[in-house]
Write an enzyme that holds these catalytic residues in place. Structure first.
Site, PDB file in Angstrom:
ATOM      1  N   ASP A 278     -11.641  20.712  24.202  1.00 38.82           N
ATOM      2  CA  ASP A 278     -12.944  20.655  24.871  1.00 38.82           C
ATOM      3  C   ASP A 278     -13.360  22.093  25.204  1.00 38.82           C
ATOM      4  O   ASP A 278     -12.602  23.047  25.018  1.00 38.82           O
ATOM      5  CB  ASP A 278     -12.897  19.742  26.109  1.00 38.82           C
ATOM      6  CG  ASP A 278     -14.292  19.229  26.472  1.00 38.82           C
ATOM      7  OD1 ASP A 278     -15.295  19.779  25.966  1.00 38.82           O
ATOM      8  OD2 ASP A 278     -14.400  18.277  27.274  1.00 38.82           O
TER       9      ASP A 278
HETATM   10  C1  NOJ Z   1     -17.831  19.423  27.398  1.00 41.12           C
HETATM   11  C2  NOJ Z   1     -17.702  17.937  27.409  1.00 41.12           C
HETATM   12  O1  NOJ Z   1     -16.600  17.539  28.183  1.00 41.12           O
HETATM   13  C3  NOJ Z   1     -17.576  17.337  26.021  1.00 41.12           C
HETATM   14  O2  NOJ Z   1     -17.582  15.945  26.122  1.00 41.12           O
HETATM   15  C4  NOJ Z   1     -18.680  17.839  25.152  1.00 41.12           C
HETATM   16  O3  NOJ Z   1     -18.656  17.202  23.909  1.00 41.12           O
HETATM   17  C5  NOJ Z   1     -18.539  19.339  25.040  1.00 41.12           C
HETATM   18  N1  NOJ Z   1     -18.690  19.922  26.354  1.00 41.12           N
HETATM   19  C6  NOJ Z   1     -19.537  19.952  24.080  1.00 41.12           C
HETATM   20  O4  NOJ Z   1     -20.783  19.979  24.630  1.00 41.12           O
END
Ligand code: NOJ
Length: 739
Positions: A278
């Site tokens: 993430d």
């Molecule tokens: C953080 C989030 O937790 C995740 O779900 C998301 O896909 C990413 N950012 C990308 O934006």
């Protein structure tokens, strides 16, 4: 003579020597890998948000050099096409980029938030919605979405419950897999397929106290029985990528967690897709107290099996030195790059001709699906005196509340590409359908969080002039989603006071609640004659709600999360264990009043009933369904065997409608206590007035299986209860013995 036969002979030879098969994906990957420099490999392992409009010269140069394998949430469609052209035609090895984006519940056509979609219990429709999102997104160069989020969510304080498919592992597994199929289609290489991402692996939804990014403590029995199954189902559905969670799981950040990433995902499940971290989750392991510095974080994430780093640059900055010092084996880098290239080959990115595709606009079919899904996701929580549906001949309606005409809020969290002007709000549709003169509009408050009562008087006046009040309450878009946890679950601002004010009119009140989570509104609910829970319903929320209000469609959504009476009951979910002292039914309705002498030493509260406000699986209709005649085709089941549980469901009302019929089981005694009930099947059936359906569910030993304390999947002999039910608290009950 020979000459005469020569061409024929040649022909025969050509026909009989099989043409060399085109090199397979693995061969193409190996060939490419053998030509890549270490730097190019690290570039592939890096994903960036740095692409801006217009494409800057430094970014063009970086793409040429192979500095990035992927961009997320970046650039315009034209930028993406140009960046891809540079990667394919001007970089040394011509490796394509893959563009990822958070296409969570629609791209341009916005469907209900995932939690709302799950209340439809309709995997086919959700698959269709994901397909539409895939078509729209891929037409603008997006071939990878960061969805579905299949974290089990049992805490409505957590803002991301909105993005979840609810509290149940079985339902989340079925619906998540349907979304994967919708995004990816039969073949990832078809031009409109987009790779899905099973996120956030794993346990992120169990954040302590519902506070975003908080630690999670999940014993292995619970992990395997509740939190992992949706991910395994996504894997079985062929999900192309996994995304790690931000959470520390039992003290080890998910992003550096070898147990979940190596042992379970790669060794047990034999997953050969790609794993992305993430957003900056790799260096965040330093703050977690699990890595000493960026270099250590990079080493640990790679060792755990994270192939691509999202946004932060610890891989690019440190893996080279780690290889040089022998702390990282280049083979583990090659493995990661192999997984990334495999994704790109599977998506057909190497073979597609570069250039912009024709943008797919919002189609009538997409809007139709969005309306159907919004309709099926709405849950009727209350309908005293059958105030709903409203008669079309009704005189005037007062439309009150901050969410009657709020397109952005109606779309919900995670909307990057949906446009407010495409949204049809309830106010707009009611005005169109009833005519301006019959709709008296007064928002009462400006936003859901507004603390001013200045608009109350106007709202009360309009309510007094109307035959019915339609109160559109709830939460704005920005109150749920990532980093939007709440400690209170009430209707924000002065909305409860607004309900009290409007109740002075004495007019029937129909509340439509638009929210990103279960809210608590016990006292306000007492003043409402009917309640439709509409979540954030997306582009077509207005028409869907109007149809439900006037009976052109009938509510059929059912809750996929338990609604607490108060935040103090959280976490509260239907599939809990029984405790040694469960509170009996005759202790319902307590507050006890006298804490010194509580009635019975049972598992409950002194100050609030122990049951939820609305249970999992619950939802009313404009008709009534009668369940009868539970049948089990056998009373005993053996390994490899199968029996059928069935029941009759009859529509006893005057409207044709859908009913979501649910199958639950419970094992009385096992080597590990089993939940009081567990969902094992469901069917949405459509019945005309008076019509009857026999709804049948197969039950096999696999349905009765669970993970024991030694992490083995077992079915243990014993007695099982079986329910066919309209929700998790009722139903017809039978018994089966597993031998
Ligand atoms: C953080 C989030 O937790 C995740 O779900 C998301 O896909 C990413 N950012 C990308 O934006």
């Amino acid at each position: 003579m020979l000459c005469r036969y020569w061409p024929a002979a040649l022909f025969i030879i050509v026909m009989t020597i099989p043409a060399a098969p085109p090199p397979g994906v693995e061969q193409r990957i190996a060939a490419l890998l053998s030509r890549m420099t270490l730097e190019e490999k690290l570039g592939q392992m890096s994903q960036s948000t740095s692409m801006r409009t217009p494409l800057s010269d430094p970014i063009r140069e970086e793409i040429r050099k192979g500095r990035w394998g992927s961009f997320l949430n970046a650039g315009s469609p034209a930028d993406r096409a140009e960046a891809q052209r540079i990667a394919r035609q001007e970089s040394r090895l011509g490796i394509p980029l893959v563009f990822g984006r958070d296409v969570i519940h629609g791209y341009k056509t916005i469907f209900p938030i995932p939690l709302g979609q799950s209340a439809s219990w309709n995997p086919d429709l959700m698959q269709q919605a994901a397909r539409i999102a895939g078509i729209e997104a891929s037409s603008e160069g997006i071939r990878w979405t960061f969805a579905p989020m299949i974290d089990i969510a049992r805490d409505p304080r957590w803002g991301r419950i909105a993005e979840s498919l609810g509290e149940d592992p079985y339902l989340t597994s079925v619906l998540g897999a349907a979304m994967v199929r919708g995004f990816q289609t039969e073949s990832l290489s078809s031009a409109s397929a987009i790779a899905a991402s099973a996120k956030h692996y794993v346990g992120y939804g169990a954040a302590e106290a519902g506070r975003e990014y908080n630690s999670t403590w999940i014993p292995e029995v619970l992990l395997r029985n509740v939190y992992l199954p949706p991910f395994q189902a996504a894997r079985d559905a062929g999900v192309a990528t996994f995304m790690t969670g931000f959470n520390a799981l039992n003290g080890v950040p998910a992003t550096g967690n070898r147990f979940i990433l190596r042992k379970i995902l790669r060794e047990e499940w034999k997953y050969d897709g790609m794993v992305v971290s993430d957003y900056t989750a790799i260096p965040e392991m330093i703050l977690h107290g699990y890595a000493a510095d960026d270099r250590d974080a990079a080493r640990k994430a790679l060792a755990a099996g994270v192939d691509m780093e999202m946004v932060s640059t610890t891989y690019f900055d440190h893996l080279k030195a780690l290889v040089a010092t022998g702390q990282v084996d280049v083979k583990s880098i090659d493995n990661a790059v192999r997984n990334i290239l495999r994704l790109k080959f599977r998506l057909g990115l190497f073979d597609e001709s570069p250039g912009p595709a024709a943008t797919a606009g919002i189609t009538a079919a997409a809007l139709d699906t969005a309306k159907r899904l919004a309709t099926e996701s709405v849950v009727l929580l209350k309908n005293d005196g059958n105030v709903l549906p409203l008669a079309k001949s009704i005189g005037k309606v007062a439309v009150i509340g901050p969410l009657a005409d709020s397109p952005v809020d109606q779309m919900g969290m995670w909307v990057m590409d949906g446009r407010a002007e495409d949204v049809r709000t309830p106010l707009g549709v009611l005005r169109e359908e009833l005519g301006d003169g019959r709709v008296l509009y007064a928002p009462g408050v400006k936003t859901s969080r507004d603390s001013s009562r200045d608009g109350f008087q106007d709202a009360l006046q309009k309510a007094r002039l109307a035959d019915v009040v339609l109160l559109f309450l709830g939460e704005e878009q920005i109150l749920s989603g990532e980093a939007h946890s709440r400690a209170f679950l009430d209707l924000p601002g002065v909305q409860e006071a607004l309900v009290e004010e409007i109740a002075k009119s004495g007019k029937p009140i129909v509340a439509v609640i638009l929210a990103g989570r279960p809210l608590t509104f016990h006292n306000a609910a007492a003043k409402m004659n009917a309640i439709l829970y509409a979540w954030h319903p997306g582009t077509m929320g207005g028409p869907a709600i109007a149809d439900l209000l006037f009976g052109d469609s009938v509510p059929s959504g059912k809750l996929t999360t338990t609604f607490p009476r108060t935040v103090g009951q959280v976490p509260i979910y239907y599939a809990h264990l029984n405790t040694g002292r469960p509170a009996p039914a005759n202790e319902l309705g307590i507050p006890l009043g006298n804490p010194v002498n509580p009635v019975g030493y049972t598992s409950k509260y002194l100050d609030v009933d122990f049951t939820p406000e609305y249970p999992f699986g619950f939802g009313l209709s404009y008709t009534t369904f009668e369940y009868s005649d539970l049948r089990l085709s056998a009373s005993r089941l053996r390994k490899g065997g199968r029996l059928t549980a069935s029941a009759e469901v009859v529509n006893r009302g005057v409207r044709e409608a859908d009913e979501v019929v649910q199958l639950y089981i419970h094992q009385n005694a096992a080597s590990v206590s089993r939940p009081v009930k567990e969902l094992k099947g469901f069917r949405r059936v459509h019945l005309k007035p008076g019509e009857k359906a026999v709804v049948a569910f197969p039950i096999t030993a696999e349905d009765l299986a669970f993970y024991n304390e030694r992490a083995q999947l077992v079915t243990e002999p014993g007695t099982f209860h079986v329910w066919i039910a309209p929700d998790s608290t009722r139903g017809l009950e039978g018994e089966v013995t597993f031998e």
